[in-house]
Design a protein around this motif. Structure first.
Motif, mmCIF file in Angstrom:
data_model
loop_
_atom_site.group_PDB
_atom_site.id
_atom_site.type_symbol
_atom_site.label_atom_id
_atom_site.label_comp_id
_atom_site.label_asym_id
_atom_site.label_seq_id
_atom_site.Cartn_x
_atom_site.Cartn_y
_atom_site.Cartn_z
ATOM 1 N N GLU A 199 0.821 -1.209 0.000
ATOM 2 C CA GLU A 199 0.000 0.000 0.000
ATOM 3 C C GLU A 199 0.860 1.266 0.000
ATOM 4 O O GLU A 199 0.576 2.229 -0.718
ATOM 5 C CB GLU A 199 -0.927 0.008 1.218
ATOM 6 C CG GLU A 199 -2.015 -1.053 1.188
ATOM 7 C CD GLU A 199 -1.509 -2.438 1.565
ATOM 8 O OE1 GLU A 199 -0.314 -2.549 1.938
ATOM 9 O OE2 GLU A 199 -2.299 -3.397 1.487
ATOM 10 N N ALA A 200 1.944 1.257 0.794
ATOM 11 C CA ALA A 200 2.827 2.429 0.841
ATOM 12 C C ALA A 200 3.475 2.669 -0.508
ATOM 13 O O ALA A 200 3.568 3.817 -0.976
ATOM 14 C CB ALA A 200 3.900 2.237 1.912
ATOM 15 N N GLY A 201 3.921 1.604 -1.170
ATOM 16 C CA GLY A 201 4.531 1.757 -2.490
ATOM 17 C C GLY A 201 3.564 2.343 -3.500
ATOM 18 O O GLY A 201 3.911 3.251 -4.258
ATOM 19 N N LEU A 202 2.322 1.838 -3.509
ATOM 20 C CA LEU A 202 1.325 2.340 -4.456
ATOM 21 C C LEU A 202 0.954 3.793 -4.159
ATOM 22 O O LEU A 202 0.773 4.603 -5.075
ATOM 23 C CB LEU A 202 0.086 1.448 -4.410
ATOM 24 C CG LEU A 202 0.274 0.007 -4.912
ATOM 25 C CD1 LEU A 202 -1.001 -0.799 -4.712
ATOM 26 C CD2 LEU A 202 0.692 -0.006 -6.384
ATOM 27 N N LEU A 203 0.833 4.127 -2.881
ATOM 28 C CA LEU A 203 0.511 5.506 -2.516
ATOM 29 C C LEU A 203 1.627 6.466 -2.929
ATOM 30 O O LEU A 203 1.360 7.569 -3.420
ATOM 31 C CB LEU A 203 0.276 5.602 -1.002
ATOM 32 C CG LEU A 203 -1.065 5.076 -0.494
ATOM 33 C CD1 LEU A 203 -1.081 5.050 1.029
ATOM 34 C CD2 LEU A 203 -2.229 5.920 -1.026
ATOM 35 N N LEU A 204 2.881 6.050 -2.752
ATOM 36 C CA LEU A 204 3.997 6.903 -3.137
ATOM 37 C C LEU A 204 4.069 7.090 -4.648
ATOM 38 O O LEU A 204 4.414 8.171 -5.139
ATOM 39 C CB LEU A 204 5.313 6.325 -2.601
ATOM 40 C CG LEU A 204 5.501 6.429 -1.081
ATOM 41 C CD1 LEU A 204 6.677 5.587 -0.622
ATOM 42 C CD2 LEU A 204 5.677 7.886 -0.665
#
Length: 426
Positions: free
Chosen positions: A43-48
């Protein structure tokens, strides 16, 4: 070119930006860990990735506006905009409110305003310095950033965990102060921009059409386009300094490792501390060696420098993939830093050679797409590490750096052919 000979605009900016950058690096290196712990790796990767998509648009807009409305105006507005965004970020990390999603949105705004600031700041350097001095001036600014990379994480390592709210609030105050100082003390340097109608009052769709038309001119510059493409690929490696590497170090060094030992005494280090040390190593060597390495690299053909830099980055990524031992990581970071230093000073001068004077802001904006697009794609390495493991993720990054070598070869071969032909207007 000695510092006392610099244009007054640059002296003021160097002092103000240095202080702001130290504050920024007190907390920025730890944000990838913060978002990963808050949302999870995928999720963090996609949000970034989503966040950096907006930075791409802001980058293009920033270069256009730097040429159209002026370097000073864009820098002032961007500084104040970052300051206001940091106020909201601080509120989301305050003792009264804990909201990672609001913090993420504020981080996105900070990135957008940073993308608006960068093209104007780079174009101003080119405006007020002679071509022969630009590499040295850019190297000094780059060194100041990396002094902040040394000092900031050390202070942040002490205060970040318990005082994130105060650090973010300090960042907001300093950014707004920088904007006000720039408004009062620097002067405009941009060449006058004239629309087809001779004034700046155009409709929003006319504004968009003019912008797309001008960037179409840049895209037609095939040499410059290859430079951007190669930079995007090698940028996947460089961007991992504050994305994959901190998460990897934190996960890999679970138990404390001995950094130094003398007799029965030893200095032990854990995951987050190890990353802070590696980041300080990077910043220290960049601050210490940027100017000397830049002068060293100017003795060689730019083609050889860009190619060797990409190969060094590839070796560094391969080295990271093979070790979780602290001294192995220190060696890998040393290689990584040398790859960074090789092109740190010469690349901005290279861009200014390719850019027509009246389009410098847009060329610098387009050139910084190497990092903007790179940063947009680079967070994918975080969820990728969860799917295929850290080892294969680092090796994949090494392959991308090697691919950039072939693109640099095509670019410089094209430049060599053009030199042997009649002058070409790109």
């Amino acid at each position: 070119m000695r510092l006392r000979e610099w244009d007054n605009n640059l002296k003021i900016r160097l002092a103000g930006e240095s202080i702001v950058n130290i504050t920024f690096w007190m907390f920025f290196p730890f944000l990838a860990i913060y978002f990963t712990e808050s949302f999870g790796k995928t999720e963090a990767g996609l949000l970034l990735i989503f966040s950096q998509m907006f930075s791409v648009a802001a980058n293009l807009l920033g270069g256009y506006c730097a040429d159209r409305f002026g370097r000073k105006r864009m820098m002032v507005l961007s500084s104040i905009g970052q300051g206001l965004s940091f106020i909201l970020f601080a509120a989301a990390s305050s003792p009264w409110l804990h909201s990672p999603i609001i913090g993420f949105l504020c981080f996105t705004l900070v990135s957008i305003f940073g993308s608006l600031y960068w093209p104007a700041s780079q174009a101003m350097v080119a405006d007020v310095t002679d071509e022969k001095d630009r590499s040295d001036v850019f190297a000094v600014f780059y060194t100041s950033i990396n002094i902040a990379v040394v000092i900031g994480p050390i202070i942040g390592g002490i205060f970040y965990a318990e005082h994130r709210f105060q650090l973010l609030l300090l960042a907001s105050i300093l950014n707004i102060s920088l904007g006000l100082i720039l408004q009062k003390w620097i002067t405009e340097t941009a060449p006058a921009f004239k629309t087809a109608q001779g004034n700046l009052k155009t409709s929003w769709h006319r504004f968009l059409m003019l912008q797309l038309r001008d960037y179409h001119v840049i895209i037609k510059d095939r040499t410059f386009l290859l430079f951007i493409l190669a930079g995007v690929l090698v940028g996947q490696t460089f961007m991992q300094l504050d994305l994959l590497i901190p998460v990897y170090v934190k996960d890999s060094i679970v138990a404390q490792q001995s950094l130094f030992s003398i007799g029965h005494w030893s200095f032990n280090i854990s995951g987050e501390q190890a990353f802070g040390f590696l980041l300080a190593e990077n910043g220290f060597f960049v601050a210490l060696l940027t100017i000397s390495v830049t002068k060293w690299m100017t003795m060689y053909r730019e083609k050889n420098v860009f190619i060797l830099s990409s190969l060094v980055y590839a070796v560094a990524m391969a080295a990271f993939s093979q070790t979780s031992w602290i001294w192995g990581l220190i060696f890998a970071m040393a290689l990584f830093t040398f790859g960074e230093l090789m092109t740190a000073g010469i690349q901005q001068g290279f861009i200014s050679q390719l850019a027509p004077e009246e389009m410098r802001g847009q060329y610098f904006a387009a050139a910084s797409l190497r990092y903007t697009f790179g940063r947009m794609i680079a967070p994918a390495a975080i969820p990728m590490s969860e799917w295929v493991g850290y080892k294969w993720t680092f090796l994949s990054l090494a392959v991308l750096s090697i691919l950039s070598v072939f693109i640099y070869i095509l670019m410089f071969n094209r430049m060599d052919r053009q030199k042997t032909e009649l002058p070409v207007h790109q």
